[in-house]
Scaffold this active site. Structure first.
Site, PDB file in Angstrom:
ATOM      1  N   GLY A 166       1.302 -10.365 -13.690  1.00 43.64           N
ATOM      2  CA  GLY A 166       1.174 -10.537 -12.096  1.00 43.64           C
ATOM      3  C   GLY A 166       1.676 -12.424 -11.591  1.00 43.64           C
ATOM      4  N   GLY A 167       2.518 -12.403 -10.633  1.00 44.44           N
ATOM      5  CA  GLY A 167       3.034 -13.281 -10.403  1.00 44.44           C
ATOM      6  C   GLY A 167       4.013 -14.273 -11.292  1.00 44.44           C
ATOM      7  N   ALA A 217       0.418  -1.205   0.424  1.00 44.99           N
ATOM      8  CA  ALA A 217      -0.145  -0.120   0.106  1.00 44.99           C
ATOM      9  C   ALA A 217       0.758   1.470   0.149  1.00 44.99           C
ATOM     10  CB  ALA A 217      -0.936  -0.147   1.295  1.00 44.99           C
ATOM     11  N   CYS A 224      -6.118   1.658  -9.470  1.00 44.72           N
ATOM     12  CA  CYS A 224      -5.502   1.000  -7.866  1.00 44.72           C
ATOM     13  C   CYS A 224      -6.117   1.092  -6.812  1.00 44.72           C
ATOM     14  CB  CYS A 224      -4.543   2.188  -7.449  1.00 44.72           C
ATOM     15  SG  CYS A 224      -3.282   2.517  -6.209  1.00 44.72           S
TER      16      CYS A 224
HETATM   17  C1  LIG Z   1       5.113  -1.757  -4.841  1.00 45.72           C
HETATM   18  C2  LIG Z   1       4.260  -1.575  -5.859  1.00 45.72           C
HETATM   19  C3  LIG Z   1       3.854  -0.327  -6.730  1.00 45.72           C
HETATM   20  C4  LIG Z   1       2.644  -0.890  -7.039  1.00 45.72           C
HETATM   21  N1  LIG Z   1       2.364   0.505  -7.940  1.00 45.72           N
HETATM   22  C5  LIG Z   1       1.545   0.499  -9.111  1.00 45.72           C
HETATM   23  C6  LIG Z   1       1.354   1.820  -9.517  1.00 45.72           C
HETATM   24  O1  LIG Z   1       2.014   3.150  -9.521  1.00 45.72           O
HETATM   25  N2  LIG Z   1       0.243   2.108 -11.183  1.00 45.72           N
HETATM   26  C7  LIG Z   1      -0.038   0.442 -11.772  1.00 45.72           C
HETATM   27  O2  LIG Z   1      -0.717   0.918 -12.014  1.00 45.72           O
HETATM   28  N3  LIG Z   1       0.580  -0.701 -10.447  1.00 45.72           N
HETATM   29  C8  LIG Z   1       1.423  -0.622  -9.474  1.00 45.72           C
HETATM   30  N4  LIG Z   1       1.456  -1.605  -9.156  1.00 45.72           N
HETATM   31  C9  LIG Z   1       1.150  -2.864  -9.805  1.00 45.72           C
HETATM   32  C10 LIG Z   1       2.049  -3.982 -10.514  1.00 45.72           C
HETATM   33  O3  LIG Z   1       2.002  -3.276 -11.353  1.00 45.72           O
HETATM   34  C11 LIG Z   1       1.299  -4.945 -10.992  1.00 45.72           C
HETATM   35  O4  LIG Z   1       0.218  -4.538 -11.532  1.00 45.72           O
HETATM   36  C12 LIG Z   1       1.059  -6.229  -9.974  1.00 45.72           C
HETATM   37  O5  LIG Z   1       1.675  -6.047  -8.723  1.00 45.72           O
HETATM   38  C13 LIG Z   1       1.241  -7.777 -10.652  1.00 45.72           C
HETATM   39  O6  LIG Z   1       1.768  -8.269 -10.246  1.00 45.72           O
HETATM   40  P1  LIG Z   1       2.800  -8.796  -9.995  1.00 45.72           P
HETATM   41  O7  LIG Z   1       2.137  -9.951  -9.471  1.00 45.72           O
HETATM   42  O8  LIG Z   1       4.442  -9.272 -11.008  1.00 45.72           O
HETATM   43  O9  LIG Z   1       3.206  -7.592  -8.684  1.00 45.72           O
HETATM   44  C14 LIG Z   1       2.077  -2.035  -7.953  1.00 45.72           C
HETATM   45  C15 LIG Z   1       2.867  -2.872  -7.280  1.00 45.72           C
HETATM   46  C16 LIG Z   1       3.608  -2.869  -6.483  1.00 45.72           C
HETATM   47  C17 LIG Z   1       4.369  -4.630  -5.796  1.00 45.72           C
END
Ligand SMILES: Cc1cc2nc3c(=O)[nH]c(=O)nc-3n(C[C@H](O)[C@H](O)[C@H](O)COP(=O)(O)O)c2cc1C
Length: 332
Positions: free
Chosen positions: A269-270, A95, A155
């Protein structure tokens, strides 16, 4: 089918004309998301790769397919109270509350540095209301050094905006239409929320309003508590779940959306391994983004490119594109 193609390809490539057998280095990883070409299908995801500059000493940015900036807003945002991250089984909660320098500082301070690197940059755009999204895009339209926009309508960590847009087809349509009007110079991707009853409906809705591609998906609203202290493990109380835990859920969303739209899909995602990348591509993604895995290993996106070539080669794939959507096609 794949095996026969491979035998034929190998026979051709080892003929006197080409004079040598193919190797993993010959695997063609180039993809196109609509009109946008990428050298490979691995992009670093928004919010997990800063403004890119922070990673320039750790990663050869020129080896990435591209990256998506931290979410940019009209004015700077201070973000959510600490703690902002916590680990959960097979995943992570965050968050951050969209902390960022604001679009003007991005254009004046970050973009001039980024322009020195040979890497496609997509600006992630965020707003509390429709006008905010439009203003951020307008501020970016006049600047060089970007290849596209990604509209974050998903978000889960802000009180206004974000999920309100991504969870309601009418609001999603309105904000996409307004952003489309403002985004004259560059393609517009829309990043969907996973928290919808019908991802196909949301996908078709933003496609109809002119989105050039879909990013599927953002994090899942979630929480982690410490019952002994009677406290949340996040300052914001709730956060967004990411990492390997979400991959099977998001994979289905990509597949469901792919069956209903014609525009390209960017899956995320993941993702941690080359097989994860190929799973997303086989259910219809054109390319992928890597997020949480960069927290464990900042070099993961660069490393995955090499692994992807070997995994494709071992699977008798000579271009990444030949796998796209194959899963759906073959189950009939
Ligand atoms: C610390 C953090 C900050 C994030 N900030 C943003 C953001 O500013 N804008 C956005 O569209 N997604 C944001 N996301 C979401 C990621 O871009 C992504 O959609 C999400 O983490 C799922 O992918 P993952 O499982 O590979 O992390 C953020 C995710 C994390 C973990």
């Amino acid at each position: 089918m794949l095996g026969l193609r491979a035998i034929l390809c190998r026979a051709v490539s080892s003929s006197p004309a080409s004079n040598r057998a193919r190797t993993a280095a010959d695997v063609d990883l180039k993809v196109k998301v609509g009109s946008l070409p990428f050298r490979n299908p691995i992009l670093a995801a928004s919010g997990t790769f800063g403004y890119g500059i922070e990673f320039a000493n750790l990663v050869d940015l020129g080896k990435l397919g591209g990256f998506v900036t931290k979410g940019l807003s009209r004015e700077p945002i201070a973000g959510a109270p600490a703690p902002r991250l916590c680990e959960t089984p097979s995943g992570m909660l965050n968050a951050v509350g969209l902390q960022n320098v604001g679009v003007r500082a991005f254009v004046e301070q970050k973009l001039p540095v980024l322009r020195k690197f040979d890497v496609p940059v997509i600006a992630n755009v965020f707003g509390y209301c429709q006008e905010d999204y439009v203003e951020v895009i307008r501020a970016l339209e006049g600047a060089d050094g970007l290849v596209g926009y990604e509209l974050n309508i998903s978000c889960p960590n802000v009180k206004k905006g974000g999920l309100q847009f991504g969870g309601d087809p009418v609001m999603a349509a309105e904000v996409t239409a307004a952003a489309r009007k403002a985004a004259v110079k560059r393609p517009l991707w829309v990043k969907l929320s996973p928290l919808v009853a019908d991802i196909g409906l949301m996908a078709r809705t933003v496609e109809a309003e002119g989105a050039d591609a879909l990013t599927i998906a953002n994090t899942y609203p979630a929480m982690a508590v410490d019952f002994r202290r009677q406290k949340s493990r996040l300052g914001n109380q709730t956060g967004g779940l990411s990492g390997p835990a979400i991959k099977p859920i998001t994979l289905r969303l990509v597949w469901e959306a792919w069956k209903t739209v014609k525009i390209p899909i960017i899956g995320l995602g993941g993702i941690e391994s080359a097989s994860d990348v190929l799973d997303y591509i086989s259910v219809g993604a054109t390319c992928v983004q890597v997020g949480t895995a960069s927290f464990i290993d900042p070099e993961v996106s660069e490393r995955l490119t090499g692994q992807l070539r070997s995994t494709c080669f071992e699977s008798n794939l000579f271009t990444i594109n030949e796998l796209k959507g194959r899963f759906s096609a073959e189950i009939g």
